[in-house]
Design a protein around this motif. Structure first.
Motif, PDB file in Angstrom:
ATOM      1  N   ARG A 129       3.026  16.956 -11.089  1.00 33.76           N
ATOM      2  CA  ARG A 129       1.971  16.748 -12.153  1.00 33.76           C
ATOM      3  C   ARG A 129       1.281  15.558 -11.833  1.00 33.76           C
ATOM      4  NH1 ARG A 129       5.546  19.538 -15.554  1.00 33.76           N
ATOM      5  NH2 ARG A 129       6.073  17.547 -16.605  1.00 33.76           N
ATOM      6  N   THR A 130       0.244  15.342 -11.156  1.00 33.43           N
ATOM      7  CA  THR A 130      -0.544  13.928 -11.159  1.00 33.43           C
ATOM      8  C   THR A 130      -0.424  13.191 -12.278  1.00 33.43           C
ATOM      9  OG1 THR A 130      -1.590  14.976  -9.197  1.00 33.43           O
ATOM     10  CG2 THR A 130      -2.301  12.682  -9.895  1.00 33.43           C
ATOM     11  N   GLU A 131      -0.990  13.950 -13.643  1.00 37.27           N
ATOM     12  CA  GLU A 131      -1.038  13.117 -14.663  1.00 37.27           C
ATOM     13  C   GLU A 131       0.135  12.470 -15.386  1.00 37.27           C
ATOM     14  OE1 GLU A 131      -0.399  17.539 -15.664  1.00 37.27           O
ATOM     15  OE2 GLU A 131      -1.431  16.229 -14.135  1.00 37.27           O
ATOM     16  N   ASP A 132       1.300  12.882 -14.814  1.00 37.12           N
ATOM     17  CA  ASP A 132       2.614  12.416 -15.109  1.00 37.12           C
ATOM     18  C   ASP A 132       2.902  10.784 -14.829  1.00 37.12           C
ATOM     19  OD1 ASP A 132       3.072  14.557 -16.582  1.00 37.12           O
ATOM     20  OD2 ASP A 132       5.154  14.941 -15.615  1.00 37.12           O
ATOM     21  N   MET A 133       1.892  10.488 -13.543  1.00 36.31           N
ATOM     22  CA  MET A 133       2.137   9.085 -13.226  1.00 36.31           C
ATOM     23  C   MET A 133       1.424   8.268 -14.265  1.00 36.31           C
ATOM     24  SD  MET A 133       1.034   9.540  -9.008  1.00 36.31           S
ATOM     25  CE  MET A 133       1.241   7.724  -9.000  1.00 36.31           C
ATOM     26  N   ASP A 134       0.360   8.619 -14.739  1.00 33.30           N
ATOM     27  CA  ASP A 134      -0.242   7.819 -15.848  1.00 33.30           C
ATOM     28  C   ASP A 134       0.936   7.749 -17.140  1.00 33.30           C
ATOM     29  OD1 ASP A 134      -2.354   7.217 -14.556  1.00 33.30           O
ATOM     30  OD2 ASP A 134      -3.525   8.724 -15.127  1.00 33.30           O
ATOM     31  N   LYS A 135       1.480   8.871 -17.347  1.00 37.75           N
ATOM     32  CA  LYS A 135       2.230   9.016 -18.648  1.00 37.75           C
ATOM     33  C   LYS A 135       3.426   7.833 -18.230  1.00 37.75           C
ATOM     34  CE  LYS A 135       1.271  13.749 -19.703  1.00 37.75           C
ATOM     35  NZ  LYS A 135       2.128  15.159 -19.772  1.00 37.75           N
ATOM     36  N   ALA A 136       3.907   8.001 -17.157  1.00 40.30           N
ATOM     37  CA  ALA A 136       5.162   7.022 -16.701  1.00 40.30           C
ATOM     38  C   ALA A 136       4.473   5.739 -16.981  1.00 40.30           C
ATOM     39  CB  ALA A 136       5.402   7.128 -15.400  1.00 40.30           C
ATOM     40  N   LYS A 137       3.430   5.328 -16.540  1.00 42.58           N
ATOM     41  CA  LYS A 137       3.075   3.942 -16.901  1.00 42.58           C
ATOM     42  C   LYS A 137       2.982   3.557 -18.287  1.00 42.58           C
ATOM     43  CE  LYS A 137       0.420   3.722 -12.433  1.00 42.58           C
ATOM     44  NZ  LYS A 137      -1.020   3.696 -11.750  1.00 42.58           N
ATOM     45  N   ARG A 138       2.689   4.335 -19.054  1.00 41.77           N
ATOM     46  CA  ARG A 138       2.482   4.167 -20.478  1.00 41.77           C
ATOM     47  C   ARG A 138       3.638   4.118 -21.188  1.00 41.77           C
ATOM     48  NH1 ARG A 138      -1.873   8.137 -19.983  1.00 41.77           N
ATOM     49  NH2 ARG A 138      -0.671   9.814 -20.779  1.00 41.77           N
ATOM     50  N   LEU A 139       4.454   5.080 -20.601  1.00 40.18           N
ATOM     51  CA  LEU A 139       5.865   4.935 -21.430  1.00 40.18           C
ATOM     52  C   LEU A 139       6.625   3.713 -20.904  1.00 40.18           C
ATOM     53  CD1 LEU A 139       8.127   6.998 -22.559  1.00 40.18           C
ATOM     54  CD2 LEU A 139       8.807   7.571 -20.365  1.00 40.18           C
ATOM     55  N   VAL A 148       0.926  -1.174   0.106  1.00 37.79           N
ATOM     56  CA  VAL A 148       0.140  -0.070  -0.062  1.00 37.79           C
ATOM     57  C   VAL A 148       1.008   1.148  -0.070  1.00 37.79           C
ATOM     58  CG1 VAL A 148      -1.652   1.322   1.441  1.00 37.79           C
ATOM     59  CG2 VAL A 148      -2.015  -1.147   1.240  1.00 37.79           C
ATOM     60  N   LYS A 149       2.042   1.077   0.970  1.00 38.44           N
ATOM     61  CA  LYS A 149       2.988   2.576   0.947  1.00 38.44           C
ATOM     62  C   LYS A 149       3.572   2.683  -0.515  1.00 38.44           C
ATOM     63  CE  LYS A 149       3.700   2.141   5.925  1.00 38.44           C
ATOM     64  NZ  LYS A 149       4.471   1.956   7.071  1.00 38.44           N
ATOM     65  N   PHE A 150       4.038   1.342  -0.987  1.00 43.11           N
ATOM     66  CA  PHE A 150       4.521   1.661  -2.203  1.00 43.11           C
ATOM     67  C   PHE A 150       3.459   2.033  -3.277  1.00 43.11           C
ATOM     68  CE2 PHE A 150       5.943  -0.220  -6.439  1.00 43.11           C
ATOM     69  CZ  PHE A 150       7.252  -0.399  -6.437  1.00 43.11           C
ATOM     70  N   GLU A 151       2.416   1.726  -3.458  1.00 42.10           N
ATOM     71  CA  GLU A 151       1.506   1.992  -4.403  1.00 42.10           C
ATOM     72  C   GLU A 151       1.124   3.557  -4.222  1.00 42.10           C
ATOM     73  OE1 GLU A 151      -1.786  -0.485  -4.369  1.00 42.10           O
ATOM     74  OE2 GLU A 151      -0.687  -2.026  -5.528  1.00 42.10           O
ATOM     75  N   ARG A 152       1.254   4.285  -3.069  1.00 37.91           N
ATOM     76  CA  ARG A 152       0.968   5.392  -2.728  1.00 37.91           C
ATOM     77  C   ARG A 152       2.113   6.542  -2.692  1.00 37.91           C
ATOM     78  NH1 ARG A 152      -2.909   2.418  -2.066  1.00 37.91           N
ATOM     79  NH2 ARG A 152      -5.126   3.036  -2.189  1.00 37.91           N
ATOM     80  N   ASN A 153       3.045   5.931  -3.174  1.00 34.46           N
ATOM     81  CA  ASN A 153       4.567   6.695  -3.265  1.00 34.46           C
ATOM     82  C   ASN A 153       4.831   7.162  -4.750  1.00 34.46           C
ATOM     83  OD1 ASN A 153       7.018   7.855  -3.116  1.00 34.46           O
ATOM     84  ND2 ASN A 153       8.081   6.377  -2.452  1.00 34.46           N
ATOM     85  N   PRO A 154       4.468   8.517  -4.992  1.00 30.39           N
ATOM     86  CA  PRO A 154       4.731   9.061  -6.567  1.00 30.39           C
ATOM     87  C   PRO A 154       5.987   8.551  -7.011  1.00 30.39           C
ATOM     88  CG  PRO A 154       4.446  10.789  -4.920  1.00 30.39           C
ATOM     89  CD  PRO A 154       4.268   9.607  -3.982  1.00 30.39           C
ATOM     90  N   TYR A 155       6.989   8.688  -6.133  1.00 34.44           N
ATOM     91  CA  TYR A 155       8.485   8.490  -6.516  1.00 34.44           C
ATOM     92  C   TYR A 155       8.710   6.945  -7.042  1.00 34.44           C
ATOM     93  CZ  TYR A 155       9.795  13.126  -5.164  1.00 34.44           C
ATOM     94  OH  TYR A 155       9.789  14.569  -4.896  1.00 34.44           O
ATOM     95  N   GLN A 156       7.421   6.189  -6.675  1.00 32.74           N
ATOM     96  CA  GLN A 156       7.881   4.916  -7.277  1.00 32.74           C
ATOM     97  C   GLN A 156       7.337   4.691  -8.914  1.00 32.74           C
ATOM     98  OE1 GLN A 156       9.033   2.388  -5.841  1.00 32.74           O
ATOM     99  NE2 GLN A 156       9.153   3.001  -3.640  1.00 32.74           N
TER     100      GLN A 156
END
Length: 354
Positions: free
Chosen positions: A335-345, A274-282
């Motif tokens: 930027r919160t939307e960059d998390m989705d960009k990182a996954k797609r990348l 849970v902590k891992f999934e809620r850490n934006p730096y992951q």
């Protein structure tokens, strides 16, 4: 990874429990501050001349002012004093795995570094290029990965690293002398070290303190006649009985629950998930990636690309990695939307190992 229905259900239940635990813990700090300040407001508003006659309104106003006061102190601590820097430094310097290899380093970093140095050494030798720095690097890594979690190895790691950097500076003729640390930084670090020590001792003795207070308070409820009417106190013998028959059994029960939590339920595993999934730096680059790794990787892969081109090899895969690093380095944790960009990348690269 596959698992049977029962095991998956157990994992999901544990993860759900830890999500609620994380949410409660996250909001607890803010609510603790608010509730604590409103309690202080209720206790102390009669001593404030302007608010003394306002009753509930006075208590709420004083509590609100105290909330903003302490939030302001937090802002000063964070933005002006920047104490988080020394806080992380104090914690990091007391992490043994900052000096010796941990499980992840053995399982992941070692094979990558081994393969990288071996391939570079063979490639440069075949092309009749200088390999001067590689043997020393291999010898250093050999010593590093042989270090154990013992005091001698822990305290010798940093001096060995500094000595290696003196012998192998990035720029020839560079000044490798250590810069003195300012008085202000030393004071801030010393403060955080003492705070960390207090946190450790509080964690160690906190449960014992709580059960002793609980026993002293509840012995009065279990034995009302124990209170001395004249002094409104409890005799020593009743306090001892409270410790023996309330505090100690409660301590044993809570300690046993901690053992069950750790050894049987293993809730710490879903807790880390849970902590891992809620850490934006992951998902997004940390500051040290920009400071340390991106310059290294860009120089490394650019050099390897030149070697490939010189040898007439296909450099398409290296071009893809360089493009990936360039795009990934431009993502921002703000930027919160960059998390989705990182996954797609990451998905765009497909399967890395097959």
């Amino acid at each position: 990874m596959h698992c049977d229905t029962r095991r998956c259900a157990v994992v999901l239940v544990k993860k759900w429990i830890m999500k609620q635990y994380w949410r409660v813990g996250t909001i607890r700090s803010l609510l603790g501050l608010v509730l604590g300040m409103f309690v202080l407001g209720r206790k102390y508003y009669p001593y404030v001349p302007i608010l003394a006659d306002e009753g509930l309104i006075g208590a709420l106003v004083l509590g609100t002012l105290l909330v903003f006061l302490f939030m302001g102190l937090g802002w000063l601590y964070d933005e002006k004093a920047k104490m988080w820097s020394q806080q992380v430094q104090a914690t990091t310097e007391r992490n043994a795995y900052q000096y010796v290899a941990n499980y992840k380093t053995y399982a992941f970093n070692y094979p990558i570094l081994y393969a990288l140095l071996l391939v570079l050494n063979k490639t440069l030798t075949k092309l009749n290029l200088s390999t001067r720095a590689i043997p020393d690097s291999i010898a250093y890594m050999d010593i590093y990965f042989k270090r154990k979690l013992v005091k001698r190895d822990i305290f010798s790691a940093l001096p060995a690293a500094k000595e290696y950097m003196k012998k192998h500076p990035f720029a020839q003729g560079a000044d490798t002398a250590e810069r003195p640390i300012g008085l202000r930084s030393r004071i801030k670090l010393g403060f955080q070290v003492q705070l960390l020590r207090l946190t450790w001792i509080q964690s160690l003795t906190g449960l014992l303190q709580d059960v002793l207070v609980f026993g002293a308070l509840y012995v009065v409820l279990f034995v009302p006649e124990s209170v001395t009417a004249a002094t409104d106190t409890v005799p020593l013998e009743y306090l001892v009985l409270g410790i023996l028959f309330i505090s100690l059994p409660l301590f044993m029960v809570l300690a046993s629950l901690g053992w069950i939590y750790d050894r049987r339920l293993r809730i710490w595993s879903p807790d880390m998930i849970v902590k891992f999934e809620r850490n934006p730096y992951q998902y997004l680059p940390e500051p040290y990636l920009h400071i340390q790794l991106f310059p290294f990787y860009l120089a490394l892969f650019s050099t390897i690309r030149q070697v490939f081109m010189e040898a007439g090899l296909d450099a398409t895969s290296i071009d893809r990695v360089l493009a990936f690093l360039q795009e990934y380095s431009e993502l921002d944790v703000a930027r919160t939307e960059d998390m989705d960009k990182a996954k797609r990348l990451r998905k765009s690269l497909g399967v890395l190992f097959s």
